[in-house]
Write a protein that holds these residues in place. Structure first.
Motif, PDB file in Angstrom:
ATOM      1  N   ARG A 164       1.214  -1.174   0.072  1.00  0.00           N
ATOM      2  CA  ARG A 164       0.110   0.152  -0.133  1.00  0.00           C
ATOM      3  C   ARG A 164       1.087   1.991   0.061  1.00  0.00           C
ATOM      4  O   ARG A 164       0.109   2.776  -0.540  1.00  0.00           O
ATOM      5  N   ALA A 165       1.776   1.081   0.870  1.00  0.00           N
ATOM      6  CA  ALA A 165       2.614   2.442   0.416  1.00  0.00           C
ATOM      7  C   ALA A 165       3.783   2.446  -0.959  1.00  0.00           C
ATOM      8  O   ALA A 165       3.605   3.949  -1.244  1.00  0.00           O
ATOM      9  N   ASN A 166       3.165   1.725  -1.439  1.00  0.00           N
ATOM     10  CA  ASN A 166       4.583   1.388  -2.611  1.00  0.00           C
ATOM     11  C   ASN A 166       2.979   2.953  -3.736  1.00  0.00           C
ATOM     12  O   ASN A 166       3.031   3.389  -4.605  1.00  0.00           O
ATOM     13  N   GLU A 167       1.849   1.656  -3.478  1.00  0.00           N
ATOM     14  CA  GLU A 167       0.712   2.400  -4.127  1.00  0.00           C
ATOM     15  C   GLU A 167       1.111   3.909  -3.981  1.00  0.00           C
ATOM     16  O   GLU A 167       0.258   4.802  -5.145  1.00  0.00           O
ATOM     17  N   ALA A 168       0.484   4.706  -2.730  1.00  0.00           N
ATOM     18  CA  ALA A 168       0.878   5.530  -2.879  1.00  0.00           C
ATOM     19  C   ALA A 168       1.716   6.436  -2.846  1.00  0.00           C
ATOM     20  O   ALA A 168       2.252   7.723  -2.850  1.00  0.00           O
ATOM     21  N   GLY A 169       3.029   5.389  -2.914  1.00  0.00           N
ATOM     22  CA  GLY A 169       4.256   6.617  -3.880  1.00  0.00           C
ATOM     23  C   GLY A 169       4.937   7.172  -1.767  1.00  0.00           C
ATOM     24  O   GLY A 169       5.651   8.412  -2.307  1.00  0.00           O
ATOM     25  N   ASP A 170       4.814   6.715  -0.578  1.00  0.00           N
ATOM     26  CA  ASP A 170       4.526   7.267   0.531  1.00  0.00           C
ATOM     27  C   ASP A 170       6.521   6.420   0.461  1.00  0.00           C
ATOM     28  O   ASP A 170       6.664   5.632   0.997  1.00  0.00           O
ATOM     29  N   GLN A 171       7.158   7.655   0.538  1.00  0.00           N
ATOM     30  CA  GLN A 171       8.776   7.131   0.178  1.00  0.00           C
ATOM     31  C   GLN A 171       8.640   7.667   1.970  1.00  0.00           C
ATOM     32  O   GLN A 171       9.744   6.939   2.807  1.00  0.00           O
ATOM     33  N   LEU A 172       8.673   8.094   2.810  1.00  0.00           N
ATOM     34  CA  LEU A 172       8.320   7.830   4.903  1.00  0.00           C
ATOM     35  C   LEU A 172       7.993   6.795   5.228  1.00  0.00           C
ATOM     36  O   LEU A 172       8.832   5.923   5.635  1.00  0.00           O
ATOM     37  N   LEU A 173       7.064   6.306   4.508  1.00  0.00           N
ATOM     38  CA  LEU A 173       6.951   4.834   5.462  1.00  0.00           C
ATOM     39  C   LEU A 173       7.356   3.994   4.171  1.00  0.00           C
ATOM     40  O   LEU A 173       7.302   2.732   5.265  1.00  0.00           O
ATOM     41  N   GLY A 174       7.585   4.053   3.236  1.00  0.00           N
ATOM     42  CA  GLY A 174       8.285   2.665   2.816  1.00  0.00           C
ATOM     43  C   GLY A 174      10.265   2.164   3.823  1.00  0.00           C
ATOM     44  O   GLY A 174       9.879   1.184   3.851  1.00  0.00           O
ATOM     45  N   ALA A 175      10.720   3.375   3.841  1.00  0.00           N
ATOM     46  CA  ALA A 175      11.643   3.356   4.840  1.00  0.00           C
ATOM     47  C   ALA A 175      10.978   2.794   6.364  1.00  0.00           C
ATOM     48  O   ALA A 175      12.429   1.186   6.680  1.00  0.00           O
ATOM     49  N   TYR A 176      10.290   3.689   6.498  1.00  0.00           N
ATOM     50  CA  TYR A 176      10.428   2.718   7.820  1.00  0.00           C
ATOM     51  C   TYR A 176       9.747   1.256   7.743  1.00  0.00           C
ATOM     52  O   TYR A 176       9.668   0.820   8.455  1.00  0.00           O
ATOM     53  N   ILE A 177       8.766   0.270   6.947  1.00  0.00           N
ATOM     54  CA  ILE A 177       8.312  -0.611   7.228  1.00  0.00           C
ATOM     55  C   ILE A 177      10.056  -1.307   6.711  1.00  0.00           C
ATOM     56  O   ILE A 177      10.128  -2.199   7.607  1.00  0.00           O
ATOM     57  N   LEU A 178      10.374  -1.643   5.724  1.00  0.00           N
ATOM     58  CA  LEU A 178      11.932  -1.866   5.154  1.00  0.00           C
ATOM     59  C   LEU A 178      12.761  -2.272   7.043  1.00  0.00           C
ATOM     60  O   LEU A 178      13.046  -2.907   7.412  1.00  0.00           O
ATOM     61  N   MET A 179      12.475  -1.019   8.033  1.00  0.00           N
ATOM     62  CA  MET A 179      13.254  -1.432   9.190  1.00  0.00           C
ATOM     63  C   MET A 179      12.077  -2.287   9.471  1.00  0.00           C
ATOM     64  O   MET A 179      13.226  -2.637  10.583  1.00  0.00           O
ATOM     65  N   ARG A 180      11.311  -1.966  10.120  1.00  0.00           N
ATOM     66  CA  ARG A 180      10.550  -2.718  10.496  1.00  0.00           C
ATOM     67  C   ARG A 180      10.901  -4.192   9.820  1.00  0.00           C
ATOM     68  O   ARG A 180      11.266  -5.837  10.725  1.00  0.00           O
ATOM     69  N   GLN A 181      10.867  -4.621   8.493  1.00  0.00           N
ATOM     70  CA  GLN A 181      11.551  -5.579   8.153  1.00  0.00           C
ATOM     71  C   GLN A 181      12.120  -6.207   8.659  1.00  0.00           C
ATOM     72  O   GLN A 181      12.927  -7.160   8.847  1.00  0.00           O
ATOM     73  N   SER A 182      13.486  -5.752   8.655  1.00  0.00           N
ATOM     74  CA  SER A 182      14.696  -5.696   9.042  1.00  0.00           C
ATOM     75  C   SER A 182      15.181  -5.538  10.679  1.00  0.00           C
ATOM     76  O   SER A 182      15.400  -7.192  11.039  1.00  0.00           O
ATOM     77  N   GLN A 183      13.888  -5.310  11.660  1.00  0.00           N
ATOM     78  CA  GLN A 183      14.419  -6.134  12.916  1.00  0.00           C
ATOM     79  C   GLN A 183      13.267  -6.904  12.639  1.00  0.00           C
ATOM     80  O   GLN A 183      13.704  -8.587  13.982  1.00  0.00           O
ATOM     81  N   ARG A 184      12.236  -7.420  11.997  1.00  0.00           N
ATOM     82  CA  ARG A 184      11.830  -8.911  12.043  1.00  0.00           C
ATOM     83  C   ARG A 184      12.313 -10.015  11.845  1.00  0.00           C
ATOM     84  O   ARG A 184      12.517 -11.042  12.066  1.00  0.00           O
ATOM     85  N   ALA A 185      13.553  -9.272  10.584  1.00  0.00           N
ATOM     86  CA  ALA A 185      13.984 -10.712  10.342  1.00  0.00           C
ATOM     87  C   ALA A 185      15.369 -10.765  11.699  1.00  0.00           C
ATOM     88  O   ALA A 185      15.969 -12.223  11.481  1.00  0.00           O
ATOM     89  N   LEU A 186      15.855  -9.605  12.348  1.00  0.00           N
ATOM     90  CA  LEU A 186      16.501  -9.989  13.149  1.00  0.00           C
ATOM     91  C   LEU A 186      16.154 -11.286  14.551  1.00  0.00           C
ATOM     92  O   LEU A 186      16.510 -11.685  15.066  1.00  0.00           O
ATOM     93  N   ASP A 187      14.764 -10.840  14.700  1.00  0.00           N
ATOM     94  CA  ASP A 187      14.264 -11.630  15.601  1.00  0.00           C
ATOM     95  C   ASP A 187      13.783 -12.664  15.428  1.00  0.00           C
ATOM     96  O   ASP A 187      13.878 -13.688  15.854  1.00  0.00           O
ATOM     97  N   ASP A 188      13.793 -13.134  14.285  1.00  0.00           N
ATOM     98  CA  ASP A 188      13.639 -14.548  13.370  1.00  0.00           C
ATOM     99  C   ASP A 188      15.357 -15.356  12.991  1.00  0.00           C
ATOM    100  O   ASP A 188      15.815 -15.947  13.071  1.00  0.00           O
ATOM    101  N   GLY A 189      16.210 -14.698  13.817  1.00  0.00           N
ATOM    102  CA  GLY A 189      17.572 -15.921  13.563  1.00  0.00           C
ATOM    103  C   GLY A 189      18.186 -15.128  12.493  1.00  0.00           C
ATOM    104  O   GLY A 189      18.902 -15.879  11.468  1.00  0.00           O
ATOM    105  N   ALA A 190      17.127 -14.639  11.478  1.00  0.00           N
ATOM    106  CA  ALA A 190      18.095 -14.032   9.857  1.00  0.00           C
ATOM    107  C   ALA A 190      18.451 -13.132   9.394  1.00  0.00           C
ATOM    108  O   ALA A 190      18.268 -11.484   9.403  1.00  0.00           O
TER     109      ALA A 190
END
Length: 370
Positions: A164-190
């Motif tokens: 949805r952030a990509n559809e809206a062209g929301d760069q700020l939220l896009g960066a924040y979501i990538l950060m959150r995905q990185s956090q989840r990957a760390l929690d999973d040991g990836a």
């Protein structure tokens, strides 16, 4: 009567989402074993549904849902879905997050999901594209609720938010979501995925200073998990970034990223790199009784502090682990329980010590209760 073979490999595929819609016999069996009433409670859904349809919530459910939980009313001004309703949707999300605070309950998850169901309906067949950025923000919050309540669909909601952030062209939220995905990957040991995602977040268009600082903290922790000494340079850059940060409304996603937060990440990185002495000193200072520490963060910091004492003082390590579980129980946060898992595993060889045995047993009970 048919034979339904269920072993650890099949359960593993179910947990990883490789089996999304088992046979009706297996679904009935799962409902029976897990004492739930239907497939939705299991978090299972048919792959024949729309790819945008989120999987049903599979987190902890109340034993007997009350009318206040199952009959949440979505305001008519939100259902109208007109362009001027965007601010109304964002105001409702702000109200909900402020009302919930640091406490994660099944009722909160139900509220957010029902609002997202309305958003999904409003956007069906390509309608109301102006709601994409609104959906992205609600979906991101739902992923946070899912992760903190122990549900398995946090990643799916975050993926929806990213689309949805990509559809809206929301760069700020896009960066924040990538950060959150990185956090989840760390929690999973990836760790490798966490490094890649955090680096992408730093190149995802121009973002305000505080959000960039938050992205840098994720990169620092990911590098430290990989034993990379460049962590110090990233932490230095994060501290420098805070100096130019303001309380800009545009930077609201990262409002929690202050000097204390960056200092805690620094302590975590030191602990991961083997400097447990300085890491423990920093965590102890942050968690001092005179400091007003955010409860959700404190639970995770106590778990990390416990790891600092593993080599020399297992009883003290277990004591900090118990603090983490206490805050997890108080706030309803599964992330604090999960963060204390390495501590519980490492302490199993010391279960002849009563405080250690008490923590290991309490951790096991906390995991099973979710």
């Amino acid at each position: 009567m048919t034979a339904q073979y269920v072993d650890s490999r099949w359960i593993g595929k179910l947990e990883r989402g490789e089996h999304r819609w088992p046979s009706v016999e297996r679904r009935v069996a799962l409902c029976h074993v897990l004492t739930v009433t239907d497939d939705a409670r299991l978090g299972l859904y048919s792959p024949r549904r729309s790819p945008d349809a989120p999987p049903e919530y599979s987190g902890p459910q109340p034993a007997a849902p009350t009318a206040s939980v199952t009959r949440i009313r979505v305001d008519d001004s939100l259902i109208a879905g007109q362009p001027d309703a965007v601010e109304v949707w964002l105001a409702e999300l702000h109200r909900l997050t402020q009302q919930a605070g640091p406490y994660v309950t099944p009722h909160l998850g139900t509220q957010v999901r029902q609002h997202l169901d309305v958003l999904d309906h409003l956007q069906s067949n390509g309608g109301r594209p102006h709601l994409a950025s609104v959906d992205a923000r609600w979906s991101e919050y739902m992923s946070w609720v899912a992760d903190n309540s122990g549900a398995s669909d946090g990643g799916s909601w975050l993926d929806r938010s990213h689309r949805r952030a990509n559809e809206a062209g929301d760069q700020l939220l896009g960066a924040y979501i990538l950060m959150r995905q990185s956090q989840r990957a760390l929690d999973d040991g990836a760790v490798r995925a966490a490094i890649t995602l955090s680096r992408r977040s730093l190149t995802h268009g121009p973002v305000p200073p505080r959000t960039r600082t938050l992205c840098l903290t994720r990169l620092a922790e990911a590098l430290a998990s990989n034993g990379d000494d460049d962590t110090d340079n990233v932490i230095t850059a994060a501290r420098r970034g805070l100096q130019s940060a303001t309380n800009d409304a545009e930077d609201e996603f990262a409002s929690h990223c202050d000097l204390r937060y960056v200092t805690a990440v620094d302590a975590r990185c030191r602990q991961l790199l083997g400097d447990t002495l300085s890491a423990g000193a920093i965590f102890n200072e942050l968690l001092d009784g005179d400091n007003q520490v955010p409860l959700l963060d404190a639970g995770i910091w106590y778990a990390h502090l416990g790891e600092c004492y593993l080599p020399d003082d297992p009883e003290r390590a277990a004591g900090h682990g118990m603090n983490a579980l206490r805050l997890a129980n108080e706030t309803g946060s599964y992330r604090a329980i999960r963060a204390s898992q390495p501590l519980a595993i490492a302490l199993r060889r010391h279960t002849t010590l009563a405080p250690v045995r008490a923590f290991v047993d309490a951790h096991r009970a906390a995991v099973l209760s979710r």
